[in-house]
Design an enzyme around this catalytic site. Structure first.
Site, PDB file in Angstrom:
ATOM      1  N   SER A  20      -9.742   1.645   2.840  1.00  0.00           N
ATOM      2  CA  SER A  20      -8.881   2.449   1.995  1.00  0.00           C
ATOM      3  C   SER A  20      -7.824   1.638   1.247  1.00  0.00           C
ATOM      4  CB  SER A  20      -8.172   3.503   2.847  1.00  0.00           C
ATOM      5  OG  SER A  20      -7.318   2.893   3.790  1.00  0.00           O
ATOM      6  N   SER A  59      -9.851  -0.633   7.148  1.00  0.00           N
ATOM      7  CA  SER A  59      -9.299  -0.394   5.806  1.00  0.00           C
ATOM      8  C   SER A  59      -8.629  -1.596   5.162  1.00  0.00           C
ATOM      9  CB  SER A  59      -8.309   0.774   5.847  1.00  0.00           C
ATOM     10  OG  SER A  59      -9.002   1.989   5.912  1.00  0.00           O
ATOM     11  N   LYS A  96       0.842  -1.207   0.000  1.00  0.00           N
ATOM     12  CA  LYS A  96       0.000   0.000   0.000  1.00  0.00           C
ATOM     13  C   LYS A  96       0.874   1.252   0.000  1.00  0.00           C
ATOM     14  CE  LYS A  96      -3.972   1.899   2.582  1.00  0.00           C
ATOM     15  NZ  LYS A  96      -4.907   1.667   3.688  1.00  0.00           N
TER      16      LYS A  96
END
Lengths: 474, 93
Positions: free
Chosen positions: A149, A173, A74
């Site tokens: 997210s 997330s 990420k």
């Protein structure tokens, strides 16, 4: 040879050991797939470095199951010499000068980091749509969001681009996108994994965790990255988790908060969840409904605590130390204001302002202190349940995946995390895994465990995975 | 508690974010979030706040570098996170 990356890690590992394939074959397959992909799962590709590393690995012995496996990271986790944008314009040109601890650990296992994945800006959002670099698509239906997210990490794994990915979880997330993409995602016990090199959003909640196609591969990745770190005082000195710790129990005592059946949760989701519980009961496990009244305050709690911490953490983005800078300004205040106004997206600006508001001197006791007290009550309730039960189960999300491009109310981005937030608040580990599908879109369940007891979560999740598959040998 | 538009303008200045062009939009969205947040205002709580986030005390207990913490009334000493942090740092030296 085609679709190597779709094979189970065990099989890939065997082929690498036998010399049937080389790590470079995996990287080249990723490169081919990612170029052809329209998922927008990656912000930055790391192909040159990945190819270089793959060639170096040819001279090394295949010594662990993660050896040579391409992994996506990420874009709020730093990788030296590679941009880290957090999905934001304000960090568009920021290139990290060091490796996060988790990145070092991946490298120690000779994993190959092939790119940085798309994400909601500063991890603020639940659909991936707040990214400055555009929304990510759900590989299972491109009209839908993969969740957020950690949108790009989920899409990369579900889309078959990489077998594994790292995400981060502040209030769901990792778990929400895992649920929306039919993956396994773990939010570990608070303090299990070093956050050194993770760009902070809300420090009392932020965690890094693994995302994978199945439970055992998730456990392997978690085992690789967990453990104490001198770089992060928050990491625990508990014995690190190892896959060998996973031992099956004959009977699990599982608590189901009655709140899970509230009307807010979509009826299809509840139905899948109840079916799942039937299977668990039929397999001989104890399933009881319990009361956890403070769960209903999860969203306002998150809105106060996470946003207060975010407003403080994001103060550092002033254009002086990192990333984007405005060109036309009159003085210091004007420079910072213009930089932050143009650099942050709407969702981030709104959250920073709410956080600042609840921390203002006239509100700090009314909101922030009260939220900390409610957090304590909720944590104590959850701990009390774990005195009598091995696990707590809930649906993973409130509904199935959301359609991309739809206008959403400000509270909507928090709603999907209703059942994930309580365990973020209490710091308990929780794992999301697929339970079924409705209209071809996956629905997940969440399994939470006692502090540092990820081994019990994984042991039960392995059994549940087989039950969901309909494997009668369990 | 209703939030006034002027208050939001003030907060935006503190945050060094210019919202003048979209003040009404931010005001509406801000109000929706605060309406949700207000749900915790009337919650009955009979416990004090967590003195450090989550399990920090347990972690301090278990951390070999600060075993002395076992001998103190942690709750009393760690009145607030900030205070606790300074105590911790002092002992580290």
């Amino acid at each position: 040879m085609k679709n190597l990356l779709d094979l189970e890690l065990k099989k890939i590992n065997q082929m690498l050991k036998e010399g049937v394939i080389m790590p470079i074959d995996l990287v080249e397959e990723f490169a081919k797939k990612v170029v052809a992909s329209d998922l927008n799962a990656f912000i930055t590709l790391n192909l040159d470095e990945a190819r270089k590393q793959a060639r170096l690995l040819e001279k090394k012995e295949v010594d662990n199951i993660l050896f040579g496996i391409p992994i996506a990271v990420k874009d709020n986790i730093v990788l030296q010499g590679v941009p880290t944008t957090c999905g934001s314009k304000i960090l568009e040109n920021y290139i990290s000068v060091f490796d996060a601890t988790v990145v070092k650990k991946l490298k120690e296992k000779n994993m190959i980091i092939v790119g940085k994945t798309n994400m909601d800006e500063f991890a603020m959002g639940g659909t991936g749509e707040t990214s400055y670099f555009g929304p990510t698509k759900n590989p299972l239906n491109k009209n839908f969001s993969p969740g957020g997210s950690s949108s790009g990490s989920a899409a990369a794994v579900a889309g078959g681009l990489t077998p594994l990915a790292l995400g981060s979880d502040t209030g769901g997330s990792i778990r929400e996108p895992a649920a929306f993409c039919g993956l396994v995602g773990l939010n570990p016990t608070y303090g299990r994994i070093s956050r050194y090199g993770l760009v902070a959003f809300a420090s009392s909640l932020d965690q890094i965790g693994p995302m994978s196609r199945n439970v055992i591969e998730n456990a392997h990745l978690f085992a690789a990255i967990n453990g104490p770190s001198d770089d992060d005082l928050n990491t625990s000195s508990e014995k690190p988790f190892s896959v060998d710790d996973i031992t099956k129990k004959e009977k699990y005592r599982i608590a189901i908060p009655r709140f899970c059946l509230t009307k807010i949760i979509n009826a299809d989701v509840v139905s899948v969840f109840l079916n799942c519980l039937d299977k668990i009961k039929a397999a001989g496990h104890q399933v009881d409904f319990v009361e956890v009244p403070f769960m209903k305050y999860a969203i306002p709690l998150y809105q106060v605590i996470a946003l207060a911490e975010a407003s403080s953490n994001l103060l550092r983005f002033d254009g002086i130390k990192y990333g984007y800078q405005t060109e036309n300004y009159q003085d210091y205040d004007d420079f910072v204001t213009k930089t932050r106004t143009a650099g942050f997206g709407t969702e981030v600006k709104r959250r920073i302002m709410v956080g600042t508001y609840v921390l203002s001197s006239e509100n700090v006791d009314v909101y922030y202190k009260k939220a900390l007290q409610v957090r304590r009550e909720l944590t104590d309730e959850i701990k009390a349940v774990f005195q009598q039960y091995d696990l707590i189960m809930t649906p993973a999300t409130v509904s199935t995946s959301l359609i991309l491009g739809k206008k959403r109310e400000p509270n909507e981005s928090f709603l999907q995390d209703l059942l994930a937030i309580p365990f973020s608040m209490s710091g308990h580990p929780s794992l999301v895994m697929p339970a079924d599908k409705i209209d071809n879109m996956p629905i997940g369940v969440q399994i939470a465990g006692r502090y540092y007891d990820e081994k019990t979560i994984y042991a039960f999740a392995l059994e549940l995975e087989a039950l969901v598959r309909g494997d009668e040998s369990v | 508690m209703a939030v006034k538009k002027e208050k939001i303008r003030h907060v935006s200045k503190l945050c060094k974010i210019d919202i003048e062009d979209n003040l009404d939009k931010y005001y509406q969205e801000f109000s929706i979030i605060m309406e949700s947040v207000d749900k915790i205002l009337n919650v009955d709580v009979d416990k004090d706040m967590l003195i450090t986030p989550n399990q920090s005390i347990n972690r301090f207990y278990k951390n070999e570098s600060c075993q002395n913490l076992k001998t103190i009334d942690v709750k009393k000493v760690f009145g607030k996170l900030e205070k606790g942090y300074h105590v911790f740092k002092r002992w580290q030296k």
